[in-house]
Design a protein around this motif. Structure first.
Motif, PDB file in Angstrom:
ATOM      1  N   ASN A  36     -17.261 -73.420 -53.871  1.00  0.00           N
ATOM      2  CA  ASN A  36     -17.220 -74.710 -54.582  1.00  0.00           C
ATOM      3  C   ASN A  36     -17.025 -75.858 -53.590  1.00  0.00           C
ATOM      4  OD1 ASN A  36     -14.598 -74.429 -53.846  1.00  0.00           O
ATOM      5  ND2 ASN A  36     -13.756 -74.446 -55.894  1.00  0.00           N
ATOM      6  N   PHE A  37     -17.544 -75.635 -52.415  1.00  0.00           N
ATOM      7  CA  PHE A  37     -17.421 -76.593 -51.335  1.00  0.00           C
ATOM      8  C   PHE A  37     -18.727 -77.386 -51.296  1.00  0.00           C
ATOM      9  CE2 PHE A  37     -18.050 -77.819 -46.956  1.00  0.00           C
ATOM     10  CZ  PHE A  37     -16.789 -78.088 -46.461  1.00  0.00           C
ATOM     11  N   PHE A  38     -18.694 -78.632 -51.748  1.00  0.00           N
ATOM     12  CA  PHE A  38     -19.928 -79.410 -51.817  1.00  0.00           C
ATOM     13  C   PHE A  38     -19.990 -80.490 -50.745  1.00  0.00           C
ATOM     14  CE2 PHE A  38     -19.428 -78.294 -56.413  1.00  0.00           C
ATOM     15  CZ  PHE A  38     -20.530 -77.460 -56.477  1.00  0.00           C
ATOM     16  N   THR A  39     -21.136 -80.592 -50.114  1.00  0.00           N
ATOM     17  CA  THR A  39     -21.371 -81.735 -49.249  1.00  0.00           C
ATOM     18  C   THR A  39     -22.201 -82.726 -50.060  1.00  0.00           C
ATOM     19  OG1 THR A  39     -23.453 -80.865 -48.422  1.00  0.00           O
ATOM     20  CG2 THR A  39     -21.460 -80.213 -47.231  1.00  0.00           C
ATOM     21  N   VAL A  40     -22.371 -83.918 -49.532  1.00  0.00           N
ATOM     22  CA  VAL A  40     -23.160 -84.924 -50.243  1.00  0.00           C
ATOM     23  C   VAL A  40     -24.595 -84.428 -50.429  1.00  0.00           C
ATOM     24  CG1 VAL A  40     -24.088 -87.273 -50.110  1.00  0.00           C
ATOM     25  CG2 VAL A  40     -21.719 -86.840 -49.458  1.00  0.00           C
ATOM     26  N   SER A  41     -25.161 -83.816 -49.377  1.00  0.00           N
ATOM     27  CA  SER A  41     -26.564 -83.395 -49.526  1.00  0.00           C
ATOM     28  C   SER A  41     -26.697 -82.188 -50.463  1.00  0.00           C
ATOM     29  CB  SER A  41     -27.217 -83.131 -48.173  1.00  0.00           C
ATOM     30  OG  SER A  41     -26.437 -82.282 -47.401  1.00  0.00           O
ATOM     31  N   ASP A  42     -25.648 -81.344 -50.566  1.00  0.00           N
ATOM     32  CA  ASP A  42     -25.702 -80.263 -51.565  1.00  0.00           C
ATOM     33  C   ASP A  42     -25.948 -80.868 -52.948  1.00  0.00           C
ATOM     34  OD1 ASP A  42     -25.087 -78.310 -49.737  1.00  0.00           O
ATOM     35  OD2 ASP A  42     -22.941 -78.274 -50.186  1.00  0.00           O
TER      36      ASP A  42
END
Ligand SMILES: [Zn+2]
Length: 476
Positions: free
Chosen positions: A289-295
């Motif tokens: 559940n680790f989101f980056t902006v581009s994800d």
């Protein structure tokens, strides 16, 4: 009057700048050894909101966000000296030099800032380019007799700063009573923190190193913020922001260093962003559940909706971040954008109306909300309350040119803070004569279907019209 919750005094205070009409803000920026995740950005967005709101209020704002590009221990935020250097670990993992790692992730970070429409800061100083300034502070601390040397570095003796713990509550007594830490034989107290680390022992292979009066080595993490905030913003600054987890030991140690070296109060207002959880779980790579902006943008979410999700939740409440929330944010933004289009396309009349007074009272309500510790939901309620009466004036034909201009001007002012609306007028498509005949024919057929209550056929025709770029709106 702008009131802000000060994490130091644990209460809301009326903001008074050091220098009249000017504001200095320092934000602890990212450590550039991997992609920043949305939790990091939520903390930076709190600062962006503060910067933008203070500008809206007419202050001249100087905002500095540092880039931590010196490698530090993986558990620097813990009290132990163990752990692995983050930058070195990334270098091995990706088979690139530490410098390549640092520049690569800094570039990605800058791109993400742009995507999320951050107000550009005055400066994004890199730690590696301010070693001299850091050594200067370390020397000042040495002159004041608050640091001591061990085999592996220079440490700040926290017993020499009796106020240690005033921000986080982790006073020396509390620390001794509570935390269990590995004892470093050389250190006077296990809670003393490094100002400078020497190359040697377990730091033998540290790739980033500089000369210093204490031998070749690299600076302690906390030192960089003390040095860079002083260089660009002065000895006493208005705001210092960061994530909740920066409070201790990072900010606590910055205070000890800066206030000892400068002999002055370091920061007037401390702001900390509450932690973000995802689907009620702590964000972590292993939980997926680790989101980056581009994800998120790759999943089709708009940057505006991501941005709005973070700024519309109060910064001191724990945010549970979900995809449904981003969709909700998008709906809210669409509602405003539709209204903006409606206003821009509205036909103006001669008649004088109450629109100007509606704007005035909505603006007052909006400011009242934002002035109260950046209470965005109260401010948004004022904006929602604004749409209906204005729309009523437009529909009843009591909306003149001046009203129209003032409504747009007001919404643009609001958007200088939120930066999520669109003011581009959507132009209608132009059709050839043949196409126009076809469209008219389809509309006629659809009207017949509707009269005959043949809804499925009416819907099919509407879809066909949509595909041609024709929007169908049924009115009474
Ligand atoms: Zn910092």
């Amino acid at each position: 009057m702008f009131q802000i919750y000060n994490s130091m005094t644990r209460k809301k205070e009326i903001f008074k700048p050091v220098e009249e009409n000017k504001v200095s803000i320092y934000t602890c920026g990212p450590t550039v050894y991997s992609n920043a995740h949305v939790g990091n950005f939520s903390s930076f967005l709190m600062a962006d909101l503060l910067v933008r709101y203070l500008k809206f209020k007419g202050y001249q704002v100087k905002w500095v966000m540092n880039i931590t590009d010196v490698g530090h221990l993986t558990d620097d935020n813990e009290l132990t000296d163990s752990g692995e250097d983050k930058m070195e670990a990334a270098s091995r993992r990706e088979n690139r030099t530490v410098w390549e790692i640092a520049r690569h992730y800094e570039d990605l970070f800058m791109k993400d800032l742009k995507t999320l429409k951050f107000m550009p800061a005055f400066k994004y100083p890199r730690a590696t380019e301010h070693i001299e300034e850091m050594i200067e502070i370390a020397k000042a601390l040495e002159d004041k007799g608050v640091v001591y040397e061990t085999s592996d570095g220079i440490y700040f003796d926290i017993s020499k700063f009796p106020e240690y713990g005033k921000l986080s509550g982790n006073t020396i007594d509390a620390l001794q009573a509570g935390a269990r830490v590995d004892v470093n034989e050389d250190k006077k107290s296990p809670f003393d923190f490094a100002v400078w680390k020497k190359i040697g022992g377990k730091n033998l292979n540290h790739a980033m190193k500089w000369d210093s009066p204490w031998g070749t080595g690299f600076p302690g993490w906390h030192l960089e913020c003390s040095a860079m905030s002083r260089k660009y913003l002065g000895e006493t600054i208005d705001f210092h922001t960061g994530g909740e987890d920066n409070k201790f030991p990072h900010h606590e140690s910055e205070i000890a260093q800066s206030e000892t070296a400068n002999g002055k109060k370091f920061v007037n207002y401390w702001m900390h962003k509450s932690r973000v959880v995802v689907n009620n779980e702590k964000m972590s790579k292993s939980l997926g559940n680790f989101f980056t902006v581009s994800d998120l943008t790759e999943k089709g979410f708009s940057p505006e909706a991501i941005r709005f999700t973070f700024i519309s939740a109060h910064y001191r409440s724990k945010l549970n971040f979900t995809e449904e929330q981003i969709l909700e944010s998008q709906k809210t933004i669409d509602k405003f954008n539709d209204f903006i289009q409606e206003v821009m396309k509205s036909e103006v009349s001669e008649g004088s109306t109450q629109v100007l007074s509606i704007i005035k009272s909505s603006k007052q309500q909006f400011i009242k909300g934002m002035d109260d510790d950046l209470n965005v939901s109260a401010a948004l309620a004022a904006l929602f309350g604004f749409i209906k009466p204005v729309r009523k004036n437009i529909n009843s034909g009591s909306f003149n040119q001046k009203d129209k201009e003032e409504v747009i001007k007001f919404l643009k002012e609001i958007d200088s803070i939120f930066s999520v609306f669109s003011f581009e007028e959507k132009k209608g498509k132009s059709f050839s004569e043949e196409e126009k005949r076809m469209i008219e024919n389809l509309i006629e057929q659809r009207n017949i279907c509707r009269k005959e209550k043949n809804w499925s056929e009416a819907d099919r025709i509407r879809d066909e019209l949509n595909k041609m770029g024709v929007e169908v709106v049924d009115k009474k």
